[in-house]
Design a protein around this motif. Structure first.
Motif, PDB file in Angstrom:
ATOM      1  N   GLU A  27       0.819  -1.209   0.000  1.00  0.00           N
ATOM      2  CA  GLU A  27       0.000   0.000   0.000  1.00  0.00           C
ATOM      3  C   GLU A  27       0.847   1.251   0.000  1.00  0.00           C
ATOM      4  O   GLU A  27       2.011   1.253   0.374  1.00  0.00           O
ATOM      5  CB  GLU A  27      -0.954  -0.003   1.191  1.00  0.00           C
ATOM      6  CG  GLU A  27      -0.301  -0.291   2.504  1.00  0.00           C
ATOM      7  CD  GLU A  27      -1.295  -0.529   3.625  1.00  0.00           C
ATOM      8  OE1 GLU A  27      -0.986  -0.054   4.731  1.00  0.00           O
ATOM      9  OE2 GLU A  27      -2.332  -1.166   3.416  1.00  0.00           O
ATOM     10  N   THR A  90      -4.791   5.673   2.623  1.00  0.00           N
ATOM     11  CA  THR A  90      -4.071   4.484   2.191  1.00  0.00           C
ATOM     12  C   THR A  90      -4.692   3.976   0.896  1.00  0.00           C
ATOM     13  O   THR A  90      -5.906   3.845   0.796  1.00  0.00           O
ATOM     14  CB  THR A  90      -4.157   3.370   3.253  1.00  0.00           C
ATOM     15  OG1 THR A  90      -3.668   3.879   4.496  1.00  0.00           O
ATOM     16  CG2 THR A  90      -3.343   2.159   2.858  1.00  0.00           C
ATOM     17  N   SER A  92      -4.386   0.831  -2.038  1.00  0.00           N
ATOM     18  CA  SER A  92      -3.836  -0.472  -2.414  1.00  0.00           C
ATOM     19  C   SER A  92      -4.697  -1.018  -3.533  1.00  0.00           C
ATOM     20  O   SER A  92      -5.788  -0.510  -3.802  1.00  0.00           O
ATOM     21  CB  SER A  92      -3.827  -1.427  -1.211  1.00  0.00           C
ATOM     22  OG  SER A  92      -5.145  -1.669  -0.756  1.00  0.00           O
ATOM     23  N   ALA A  99      -0.895  -8.211  -6.884  1.00  0.00           N
ATOM     24  CA  ALA A  99      -0.807  -6.944  -6.151  1.00  0.00           C
ATOM     25  C   ALA A  99      -0.106  -5.897  -7.009  1.00  0.00           C
ATOM     26  O   ALA A  99       0.852  -6.197  -7.714  1.00  0.00           O
ATOM     27  CB  ALA A  99      -0.046  -7.155  -4.853  1.00  0.00           C
ATOM     28  N   PRO A 102       3.084  -0.136  -5.027  1.00  0.00           N
ATOM     29  CA  PRO A 102       2.571   1.097  -4.398  1.00  0.00           C
ATOM     30  C   PRO A 102       2.829   2.367  -5.204  1.00  0.00           C
ATOM     31  O   PRO A 102       2.005   3.272  -5.204  1.00  0.00           O
ATOM     32  CB  PRO A 102       3.304   1.144  -3.059  1.00  0.00           C
ATOM     33  CG  PRO A 102       3.683  -0.264  -2.776  1.00  0.00           C
ATOM     34  CD  PRO A 102       3.931  -0.892  -4.118  1.00  0.00           C
TER      35      PRO A 102
END
Length: 120
Positions: A27, A90, A92, A99, A102
């Motif tokens: 994140e 935050t 993400s 994923a 960031p």
């Protein structure tokens, strides 16, 4: 027969281990001098402007989940937490089950920050 039972126990153990493992997404965080509601509104506007479809938005929870209309499987989560100096934002997300790095959120953070500064 014993080999089949042993194999069944092994497979059950492996599947249980996979199911219980939590996946934490990397994140990007920033602290902003604004209320959580202001940050959420700016984030919502910035996401919609970029072509995201809002799947979930809740001010009380301080969370927005959005998907990118042009890229299936591209999801972003925006969360806010009130802190003494303002709000912690935050971001993400994941794309195609992986994923996202960031730093991919830097332009979105800049857009949100710019919206908050222009609203003062």
């Amino acid at each position: 027969m014993a080999a089949a039972v042993a194999l069944l126990i092994l497979m059950t153990a492996l599947l249980t281990g996979c199911a219980s493992a939590q996946r934490t997404l990397p994140e990007r965080q920033i602290t902003l001098e604004a209320t959580s509601e202001q940050v959420l509104n700016a984030g919502l506007d910035a996401l919609v402007e970029r072509g995201f479809v809002i799947r979930f938005a809740n001010t009380a929870l301080g969370r927005i989940n959005a998907v990118f209309a042009g890229r299936p499987g591209y999801e972003v989560r925006l969360t806010t937490n009130a802190i003494p100096t303002g709000t912690r934002l935050t971001l993400s997300g994941h794309q195609g089950g992986r994923a996202m790095e960031p730093q991919r959120f830097d332009s979105l953070l800049a857009a949100i920050t710019s919206r908050l500064e222009s609203g003062r």
